[in-house]
Motif scaffolding. Structure first.
Motif, PDB file in Angstrom:
ATOM      1  N   ASN A 187       0.821  -1.211   0.000  1.00  0.00           N
ATOM      2  CA  ASN A 187       0.000   0.000   0.000  1.00  0.00           C
ATOM      3  C   ASN A 187       0.853   1.259   0.000  1.00  0.00           C
ATOM      4  N   ILE A 188       1.975   1.224   0.706  1.00  0.00           N
ATOM      5  CA  ILE A 188       2.883   2.379   0.700  1.00  0.00           C
ATOM      6  C   ILE A 188       3.378   2.638  -0.719  1.00  0.00           C
ATOM      7  N   GLN A 189       3.658   1.575  -1.455  1.00  0.00           N
ATOM      8  CA  GLN A 189       4.116   1.743  -2.836  1.00  0.00           C
ATOM      9  C   GLN A 189       3.049   2.416  -3.693  1.00  0.00           C
ATOM     10  N   ILE A 190       1.783   2.056  -3.481  1.00  0.00           N
ATOM     11  CA  ILE A 190       0.695   2.692  -4.231  1.00  0.00           C
ATOM     12  C   ILE A 190       0.635   4.182  -3.889  1.00  0.00           C
ATOM     13  N   ILE A 191       0.783   4.506  -2.610  1.00  0.00           N
ATOM     14  CA  ILE A 191       0.765   5.915  -2.189  1.00  0.00           C
ATOM     15  C   ILE A 191       1.912   6.676  -2.858  1.00  0.00           C
ATOM     16  N   ILE A 192       3.110   6.098  -2.824  1.00  0.00           N
ATOM     17  CA  ILE A 192       4.282   6.734  -3.438  1.00  0.00           C
ATOM     18  C   ILE A 192       4.050   6.966  -4.932  1.00  0.00           C
ATOM     19  N   ASP A 193       3.507   5.967  -5.590  1.00  0.00           N
ATOM     20  CA  ASP A 193       3.332   6.046  -7.041  1.00  0.00           C
ATOM     21  C   ASP A 193       2.311   7.108  -7.452  1.00  0.00           C
TER      22      ASP A 193
END
Length: 275
Positions: A187-193
């Motif tokens: 989920n953090i990766q989705i936020i970053i992206d």
């Protein structure tokens, strides 16, 4: 735009900008849980951190370990990030944010409107209230605060807070002080992206390899407190986290190789000796 003094080892070309203020360190640290103020000061210096968070409510009430804390650091060299730790509702957090802004002004930072917004009604897992956080953020932005909200790794909430005018989003890697690492990496990766504001991974990081991993994912910065303050050697751990943050950022900018399902020889086959 104001730029703080550059610590050694940081690239002039790669700076972090939050609400128009530029920093060369991408590691933020805290002031809680240290054994004494000397250890805190040495650890913050070793971390290279320029942004240091302070629990406004605990300082205001002289909670154990916080007596004189605000005066224990040189705020001409560090940027204060007042936080609303201990607040269980949006209204409480708004009141404490206002106190934090006044505290920063009294300590010489007249133009400091930063607040790390925490709304945490849960005393066991210390998980933030998403509804209360959004409510408080909307009101504080209207009052001219630069809001850095602490949230679950929820991409929808992160986008709503960004649209509300928050200057960063701060998703948790895992519960505060748990040392569980990046349990919410997907989920953090989705936020970053998808974020158009800096993403600061906050809470749960325990060791430098986890700090490097978060930065390799593309996080803009980290906030690490317990892993440093409660380490057997806080100063050594602070330095290690500093190096890991820089290494992870450099790796992200350099670009990793693709993951393959087969081997790829390091040396070319052409020109090899046969026979």
């Amino acid at each position: 735009m104001q730029t703080l003094d550059r610590p050694l080892g940081h690239s002039l070309e790669d700076t972090l900008t939050i609400a128009g203020r530029t920093f060369h360190s991408r590691l933020m640290t805290g002031t809680g849980k240290y054994r004494n103020f000397d250890e805190m000061r040495q650890s913050i210096a070793a971390s290279g951190s320029q942004i240091v968070t302070v629990a406004v409510r605990r300082v205001q009430t002289n909670a154990p370990g916080h007596e004189g804390l605000a005066e224990a650091l040189d705020w001409t060299q560090l940027w204060m990030l007042p936080n609303t730790a201990g607040c269980q509702t949006a209204d409480e957090a708004i009141r404490v944010a206002r106190l934090g802004r006044e505290m920063a002004k009294l300590l010489g930072q007249e133009d400091n409107n930063f607040v790390k917004l925490e709304v945490i009604p849960d005393s066991k897992y210390l998980l933030p209230d998403p509804i209360g956080t959004l409510e408080a953020a909307e009101k504080l932005v209207k009052e001219g605060f630069d809001v850095l909200p602490y949230i679950h790794a929820d991409p929808i909430l992160a986008k709503r807070l960004e649209e509300a005018g928050c200057v960063t989003v701060m998703p948790l890697g895992s519960p505060i002080g748990s040392g569980q690492g990046l349990k919410n990496a997907a989920n953090i990766q989705i936020i970053i992206d998808n974020a158009r504001v800096p993403v600061v991974v906050d809470a749960g990081i325990a060791v430098p390899s986890e700090a490097a991993q978060a930065m390799e994912m593309g996080a803009d910065a980290l906030l690490i407190n317990t892993a440093i303050a409660q380490a057997q050697n806080p100063v050594g751990m602070a330095q290690a986290m500093n190096l890991a943050t820089e290494a992870g950022r450099l790796a992200y900018r350099a670009g990793r190789i693709p993951v393959k399902s087969y081997a790829s020889a390091s040396s070319p086959a052409a020109g090899s000796i046969t026979g």
